[in-house]
Write a protein that holds these residues in place. Structure first.
Motif, PDB file in Angstrom:
ATOM      1  N   GLY A 135       0.815  -1.209   0.000  1.00 45.58           N
ATOM      2  CA  GLY A 135       0.000   0.000   0.000  1.00 45.58           C
ATOM      3  C   GLY A 135       0.845   1.254   0.000  1.00 45.58           C
ATOM      4  N   ARG A 136       1.909   1.223   0.785  1.00 44.32           N
ATOM      5  CA  ARG A 136       2.801   2.381   0.844  1.00 44.32           C
ATOM      6  C   ARG A 136       3.506   2.579  -0.498  1.00 44.32           C
ATOM      7  NH1 ARG A 136       6.006   1.571   5.602  1.00 44.32           N
ATOM      8  NH2 ARG A 136       4.205   2.364   6.705  1.00 44.32           N
ATOM      9  N   ALA A 137       3.921   1.476  -1.120  1.00 44.32           N
ATOM     10  CA  ALA A 137       4.648   1.559  -2.392  1.00 44.32           C
ATOM     11  C   ALA A 137       3.758   2.066  -3.524  1.00 44.32           C
ATOM     12  CB  ALA A 137       5.216   0.194  -2.759  1.00 44.32           C
ATOM     13  N   THR A 138       2.484   1.702  -3.484  1.00 42.36           N
ATOM     14  CA  THR A 138       1.580   2.107  -4.564  1.00 42.36           C
ATOM     15  C   THR A 138       0.794   3.377  -4.248  1.00 42.36           C
ATOM     16  OG1 THR A 138      -0.206   0.714  -3.712  1.00 42.36           O
ATOM     17  CG2 THR A 138       1.268  -0.271  -5.333  1.00 42.36           C
ATOM     18  N   GLY A 139       0.917   3.855  -3.028  1.00 48.34           N
ATOM     19  CA  GLY A 139       0.178   5.046  -2.640  1.00 48.34           C
ATOM     20  C   GLY A 139      -1.270   4.743  -2.277  1.00 48.34           C
ATOM     21  N   ASP A 140      -1.593   3.478  -2.079  1.00 43.19           N
ATOM     22  CA  ASP A 140      -2.950   3.046  -1.734  1.00 43.19           C
ATOM     23  C   ASP A 140      -3.096   3.077  -0.211  1.00 43.19           C
ATOM     24  OD1 ASP A 140      -5.384   1.803  -1.313  1.00 43.19           O
ATOM     25  OD2 ASP A 140      -4.998   0.172  -2.731  1.00 43.19           O
ATOM     26  N   ARG A 141      -3.677   4.160   0.287  1.00 51.42           N
ATOM     27  CA  ARG A 141      -3.780   4.347   1.735  1.00 51.42           C
ATOM     28  C   ARG A 141      -4.714   3.327   2.387  1.00 51.42           C
ATOM     29  NH1 ARG A 141      -3.544  10.634   3.108  1.00 51.42           N
ATOM     30  NH2 ARG A 141      -3.375   9.686   5.150  1.00 51.42           N
ATOM     31  N   VAL A 142      -5.719   2.870   1.654  1.00 51.94           N
ATOM     32  CA  VAL A 142      -6.655   1.869   2.190  1.00 51.94           C
ATOM     33  C   VAL A 142      -5.928   0.540   2.403  1.00 51.94           C
ATOM     34  CG1 VAL A 142      -8.746   0.536   1.710  1.00 51.94           C
ATOM     35  CG2 VAL A 142      -8.674   2.975   1.169  1.00 51.94           C
ATOM     36  N   LEU A 143      -5.168   0.121   1.420  1.00 54.95           N
ATOM     37  CA  LEU A 143      -4.409  -1.121   1.531  1.00 54.95           C
ATOM     38  C   LEU A 143      -3.382  -1.032   2.670  1.00 54.95           C
ATOM     39  CD1 LEU A 143      -3.965  -3.923   0.275  1.00 54.95           C
ATOM     40  CD2 LEU A 143      -2.248  -2.892  -1.210  1.00 54.95           C
ATOM     41  N   GLU A 144      -2.749   0.100   2.782  1.00 57.08           N
ATOM     42  CA  GLU A 144      -1.781   0.319   3.860  1.00 57.08           C
ATOM     43  C   GLU A 144      -2.463   0.213   5.222  1.00 57.08           C
ATOM     44  OE1 GLU A 144       1.362   3.783   5.279  1.00 57.08           O
ATOM     45  OE2 GLU A 144       0.314   3.994   3.373  1.00 57.08           O
ATOM     46  N   ALA A 145      -3.635   0.819   5.349  1.00 52.00           N
ATOM     47  CA  ALA A 145      -4.374   0.771   6.613  1.00 52.00           C
ATOM     48  C   ALA A 145      -4.852  -0.650   6.921  1.00 52.00           C
ATOM     49  CB  ALA A 145      -5.558   1.725   6.561  1.00 52.00           C
ATOM     50  N   GLU A 146      -5.283  -1.378   5.901  1.00 54.42           N
ATOM     51  CA  GLU A 146      -5.699  -2.765   6.100  1.00 54.42           C
ATOM     52  C   GLU A 146      -4.529  -3.599   6.629  1.00 54.42           C
ATOM     53  OE1 GLU A 146      -7.238  -4.301   2.421  1.00 54.42           O
ATOM     54  OE2 GLU A 146      -9.035  -3.055   2.527  1.00 54.42           O
ATOM     55  N   GLY A 147      -3.362  -3.357   6.093  1.00 50.81           N
ATOM     56  CA  GLY A 147      -2.165  -4.075   6.543  1.00 50.81           C
ATOM     57  C   GLY A 147      -1.840  -3.772   7.991  1.00 50.81           C
ATOM     58  N   ARG A 148      -1.926  -2.511   8.361  1.00 46.98           N
ATOM     59  CA  ARG A 148      -1.670  -2.139   9.765  1.00 46.98           C
ATOM     60  C   ARG A 148      -2.713  -2.763  10.685  1.00 46.98           C
ATOM     61  NH1 ARG A 148      -0.366   3.061   7.759  1.00 46.98           N
ATOM     62  NH2 ARG A 148      -2.456   3.762   8.316  1.00 46.98           N
ATOM     63  N   GLY A 149      -3.963  -2.773  10.232  1.00 40.98           N
ATOM     64  CA  GLY A 149      -5.031  -3.374  11.020  1.00 40.98           C
ATOM     65  C   GLY A 149      -4.822  -4.869  11.216  1.00 40.98           C
ATOM     66  N   LYS A 150      -4.397  -5.530  10.177  1.00 40.93           N
ATOM     67  CA  LYS A 150      -4.138  -6.970  10.255  1.00 40.93           C
ATOM     68  C   LYS A 150      -2.991  -7.255  11.229  1.00 40.93           C
ATOM     69  CE  LYS A 150      -4.283 -10.803   7.129  1.00 40.93           C
ATOM     70  NZ  LYS A 150      -5.541 -11.036   6.493  1.00 40.93           N
ATOM     71  N   GLN A 151      -1.984  -6.392  11.228  1.00 45.48           N
ATOM     72  CA  GLN A 151      -0.869  -6.559  12.157  1.00 45.48           C
ATOM     73  C   GLN A 151      -1.321  -6.362  13.605  1.00 45.48           C
ATOM     74  OE1 GLN A 151       3.029  -4.772  10.953  1.00 45.48           O
ATOM     75  NE2 GLN A 151       1.785  -4.046   9.245  1.00 45.48           N
ATOM     76  N   MET A 152      -2.166  -5.365  13.841  1.00 48.66           N
ATOM     77  CA  MET A 152      -2.659  -5.127  15.201  1.00 48.66           C
ATOM     78  C   MET A 152      -3.511  -6.295  15.674  1.00 48.66           C
ATOM     79  SD  MET A 152      -3.468  -1.074  15.576  1.00 48.66           S
ATOM     80  CE  MET A 152      -4.386  -0.861  14.073  1.00 48.66           C
ATOM     81  N   LYS A 153      -4.341  -6.820  14.796  1.00 48.06           N
ATOM     82  CA  LYS A 153      -5.173  -7.968  15.139  1.00 48.06           C
ATOM     83  C   LYS A 153      -4.290  -9.156  15.522  1.00 48.06           C
ATOM     84  CE  LYS A 153      -8.687 -10.933  13.057  1.00 48.06           C
ATOM     85  NZ  LYS A 153      -9.429 -11.208  11.824  1.00 48.06           N
ATOM     86  N   SER A 154      -3.245  -9.365  14.772  1.00 45.23           N
ATOM     87  CA  SER A 154      -2.315 -10.445  15.053  1.00 45.23           C
ATOM     88  C   SER A 154      -1.622 -10.233  16.398  1.00 45.23           C
ATOM     89  CB  SER A 154      -1.274 -10.544  13.939  1.00 45.23           C
ATOM     90  OG  SER A 154      -0.276 -11.469  14.275  1.00 45.23           O
ATOM     91  N   ASP A 155      -1.228  -9.001  16.677  1.00 45.03           N
ATOM     92  CA  ASP A 155      -0.584  -8.691  17.961  1.00 45.03           C
ATOM     93  C   ASP A 155      -1.519  -8.986  19.133  1.00 45.03           C
ATOM     94  OD1 ASP A 155       1.772  -7.892  16.742  1.00 45.03           O
ATOM     95  OD2 ASP A 155       1.255  -5.762  16.767  1.00 45.03           O
ATOM     96  N   LEU A 156      -2.798  -8.658  18.982  1.00 47.30           N
ATOM     97  CA  LEU A 156      -3.769  -8.936  20.040  1.00 47.30           C
ATOM     98  C   LEU A 156      -3.938 -10.438  20.259  1.00 47.30           C
ATOM     99  CD1 LEU A 156      -6.512  -6.272  19.300  1.00 47.30           C
ATOM    100  CD2 LEU A 156      -4.972  -6.358  21.261  1.00 47.30           C
TER     101      LEU A 156
END
Length: 57
Positions: A23-44
């Protein structure tokens, strides 16, 4: 079954990191946010596994 859950969580975190990076590489902020969300879910989930491990002692 705890080890399988931990491995699954690690894989989910890696997938989230890949989505965030893509997401960061393509400028897709939604994809980037989804990735961060998935990481937080995994951390929990990982934190819950650690709590279960402490409870076994």
């Amino acid at each position: 079954m705890g080890t399988q859950d931990k491995l699954r969580n690690a894989a989910e975190k890696a997938h989230g990191k890949a989505k965030e990076t893509a997401g960061r590489a393509t400028g897709d902020r939604v994809l980037e946010a989804e990735g961060r969300g998935k990481q937080m879910k995994s951390d929990l989930k990982q934190a819950a596994e650690k709590v279960k491990d402490v409870g076994k002692d």
